[in-house]
Every structure is written in C-alpha cells, then in structure tokens.
Design a protein around this motif. Sequence first.
Motif, PDB file in Angstrom:
ATOM      1  N   PHE A  92       0.858  -1.190   0.000  1.00 61.96           N
ATOM      2  CA  PHE A  92       0.000   0.000   0.000  1.00 61.96           C
ATOM      3  C   PHE A  92       0.887   1.231   0.000  1.00 61.96           C
ATOM      4  O   PHE A  92       1.638   1.441   0.952  1.00 61.96           O
ATOM      5  CB  PHE A  92      -0.904   0.002   1.232  1.00 61.96           C
ATOM      6  N   PRO A  93       0.821   2.045  -1.068  1.00 66.53           N
ATOM      7  CA  PRO A  93       1.763   3.156  -1.221  1.00 66.53           C
ATOM      8  C   PRO A  93       1.600   4.232  -0.142  1.00 66.53           C
ATOM      9  O   PRO A  93       2.563   4.906   0.207  1.00 66.53           O
ATOM     10  CB  PRO A  93       1.450   3.712  -2.618  1.00 66.53           C
ATOM     11  N   HIS A  94       0.360   4.394   0.378  1.00 63.01           N
ATOM     12  CA  HIS A  94       0.105   5.461   1.343  1.00 63.01           C
ATOM     13  C   HIS A  94       0.353   5.004   2.780  1.00 63.01           C
ATOM     14  O   HIS A  94       0.182   5.774   3.708  1.00 63.01           O
ATOM     15  CB  HIS A  94      -1.340   5.945   1.192  1.00 63.01           C
ATOM     16  N   LEU A  95       0.732   3.748   2.980  1.00 60.49           N
ATOM     17  CA  LEU A  95       1.037   3.270   4.335  1.00 60.49           C
ATOM     18  C   LEU A  95       2.541   3.070   4.477  1.00 60.49           C
ATOM     19  O   LEU A  95       3.202   2.630   3.535  1.00 60.49           O
ATOM     20  CB  LEU A  95       0.344   1.927   4.605  1.00 60.49           C
ATOM     21  N   ASP A  96       3.080   3.395   5.663  1.00 64.49           N
ATOM     22  CA  ASP A  96       4.512   3.172   5.860  1.00 64.49           C
ATOM     23  C   ASP A  96       4.778   1.670   6.011  1.00 64.49           C
ATOM     24  O   ASP A  96       3.850   0.852   6.064  1.00 64.49           O
ATOM     25  CB  ASP A  96       5.051   3.995   7.044  1.00 64.49           C
ATOM     26  N   ASN A 100       2.221  -1.471   6.590  1.00 67.43           N
ATOM     27  CA  ASN A 100       2.112  -2.495   5.554  1.00 67.43           C
ATOM     28  C   ASN A 100       2.326  -3.879   6.166  1.00 67.43           C
ATOM     29  O   ASN A 100       1.560  -4.806   5.909  1.00 67.43           O
ATOM     30  CB  ASN A 100       3.137  -2.257   4.441  1.00 67.43           C
ATOM     31  N   TYR A 133       8.524   4.788   3.540  1.00 63.40           N
ATOM     32  CA  TYR A 133       7.392   4.525   2.648  1.00 63.40           C
ATOM     33  C   TYR A 133       7.859   3.702   1.443  1.00 63.40           C
ATOM     34  O   TYR A 133       9.024   3.799   1.044  1.00 63.40           O
ATOM     35  CB  TYR A 133       6.755   5.854   2.203  1.00 63.40           C
ATOM     36  N   HIS A 135       7.763   4.010  -1.696  1.00 61.78           N
ATOM     37  CA  HIS A 135       8.476   4.664  -2.802  1.00 61.78           C
ATOM     38  C   HIS A 135       9.919   5.013  -2.439  1.00 61.78           C
ATOM     39  O   HIS A 135      10.725   5.323  -3.315  1.00 61.78           O
ATOM     40  CB  HIS A 135       7.715   5.918  -3.256  1.00 61.78           C
TER      41      HIS A 135
END
Length: 361
Positions: A92-96, A100, A133, A135
């Motif tokens: 999940f990109p919006h979760l650290d 995750n 994160y 990314h």
Amino acid sequence: MFLTVQDLTVQYRGRERPAVQSVSLALKAGEIGVLIGPSGCGKTTLLRAVAGLEPVASGRIQLAGEWVSQAGQSVAPEHRRMGMVFQDYALFPHLDVARNVAFGLGQTPKAQRAERVAEVLALVGLNGSERRYPHELSGGQQQRVALARALAPQPRLLLLDEPFSNLDVELRERLAHEVRAILKRSGTTALFVTHDQLEAFAIGDAIGVMHDGRLHQWDDAYNLYHRPATRFVADFIGHGVFTPASLQQVGDQLVVHTPLGEFTDPGHHPRSGGFVGGDFDLLLRADDIVHDDHAPVKAEIVRKAFRGSEFLYTLRLRSGETVMAHVPSHHDHKVGEWIGIRAEVDHIVTFERHGPAPAPF
Ligand code: ADP
Ligand code: MG
C-alpha cells in the motif's frame, strides 16, 4: 508430511483440458518446494488450489494433518493460515512499512504488533525501516517488505508466485538466496513458483517440473539434472541435446556407440539396460562434452555464448549432429572454427529414439 497434494486435478469451467492434472507432491515441515515450467503449464492454478482459491475437481490436499481440499469440500482460504507473495501483490503506497507489515496482524494488541513487525523486519534485513514509505525503497527492498508482511502472522505455509519476476536478473538471483535463508531461519514451509531455473535451484529443497498441467518430476536439483524422468525434463533443465546412439554388450561391459565415438557405460543409470542391442536417444549435456585438441572427433562451432568463466559452444559434427559444450573461457575460438571434442559422460540418460515423451510416472 506437512503438505500433501494427492492426485490433484483442477478444471476451469468451459475448458476442455484440466489446468492441473493428477498432480501429487509432498513437503515436510520447513521444506521449500519449487514449481517450475513454461508459461501456462498450471503453476499458478496449482498454487491457488493449495491456497483454497480454486475448487478441486478430483484428488485432495492435506495441510498439517487436515484435509483442506477435496471435490465438493473446501476449507476457506482465510482458515488455512497461509501467507502469499505475488509478483503484483503491491504494498500500500500510502502506508509506511510498519503499517504495511502489520496489515495481516488484525486483532493483535498494539504493543505485540509493533514487536512482531520489528521481528519480521529484522528477519528480512530491514531493521528500523518502520517509518519509511514504499516509494523510498528499491524493488528488492519492497519485495522483502512484502515477504515480511506475509510472514508476520506466522503462516503455516507460505505461497510465492513469481515474486521476483519484475526485478532484474542479477537482483533476482541474490534475492533468491536471501529468501531461502530467511525461510530457513524462520522454519517456514513454502511453495514457490518460478519459470527461472537459477532461481529454482537457488531456493528449492524439492523442485517440480510441470508441463501441460502435469508434474513430470518432483525431485532435488541433482536428480532433475542427472536423472531426468522424462524427455521434457531433460530438455527443460540445463543445456543439452539428444543424439542417436546404440548400446552393445561386450563381455560384461556395455559399450555406447554415438556420433562422438564409443565409450563404456559407467552403469549408473538403470534405464540404459533396457536398450541393449537397440537404438535410443542419448542425452548429451554441455558438461558431458570436453574440448580436447588431441581428440580425433572434430566439430565446427556454430554458435557461442559467453557465460563468465566459460563459453557455451554449440557445435556441429561432420555427421551433422549438434552438441553443446561448456568450455573454459580462455579457449576463445571463433564461430566457424573446428575444434576437437570428446564425450565424458558420467550419467547415461537414454530415451526411446524419437519416441513419444514417456508418460510421467
Ligand atoms: P502458469 O502459472 O504456469 O503460467 P496457469 O495456472 O496460470 O499457468 O494457467 C494454466 C492454464 O489454465 C492455462 O491454459 C490458462 O490459460 C488456464 N487458466 C488460468 N486461469 C484461468 C481461468 N481463471 N479461467 C480459465 N482458464 C484459466
Ligand atoms: Mg502463473
């Protein structure tokens, strides 16, 4: 056995042939099994059936002593306590990273959850990455987070479907060794799907070669290479060719006649006895062929591939037969050159001459 797949057939609706047909395999607790085979051979289907995501047409699956799948009867996927890592099972990109990894921990109390997250992150070599994160991580690190997430709830069985196929080859092989070490450290039983041989050999305790829905051989890497059960396995694993040969009993020795000359059968392979006096196809691996300037047999180099410490030469004999040879890379010959070769075959592997592929088992 911890996982037993028995005579399993999976058939998709509207399909003529089953995607998985009469497959049997077993894993002991803590073992890593690998399924390998060309695209469309049924690897993912088999894995999904083990996960409880595909119904079984016939046969059955046992996990930790419990029959979890049989025709018309199936334990729901969420009650199987299995972990999964897929190629496109993105974070999940919006979760650290911490959130995750904690995703599958559900009801666990907060303090315990943080402890488990730290534990599995350490296991995959990403200690202290909780606040980062996705990314901010490399592809390899992201896949290790995905692995940590799958391991966090302590699954009884971990299923991995080509988890590295989006990564470049070099990273893939390194990760394969790392993942094996991680799974062994945590004592996890796992079934891993890949179409990459190096990966399969790096990870698996047992490796299954699949083709057209059937499992041709379930064995260790050594036996797959040196004792292939079918022509397909012989062809699929390693570099080799089939060459016409015949066997003759001379005194108490078996002499093999090949386009590369004659040699005595060291007698390791039980199959060879079945062809006495007859013709058959002999499997010649690239490492069965030795480059030797003094050898009476010469072959023309038709192709060469550099593989670091050695070349893989494809060679044509005067008789027209093609063979392959691994040759140390200081013997750098040109395409079109004729070089001396001889056969040094430790394992005689034979198949019926141009016969149909022998049925598995
Ligand atoms: P692999 O993972 O080895 O590439 P799959 O298990 O995905 O192979 O596919 C095996 C066979 O089943 C293929 O012929 C494929 O087209 C077919 N298949 C896969 N999924 C489905 C589906 N959901 N419905 C119908 N056929 C499918
Ligand atoms: Mg697949």
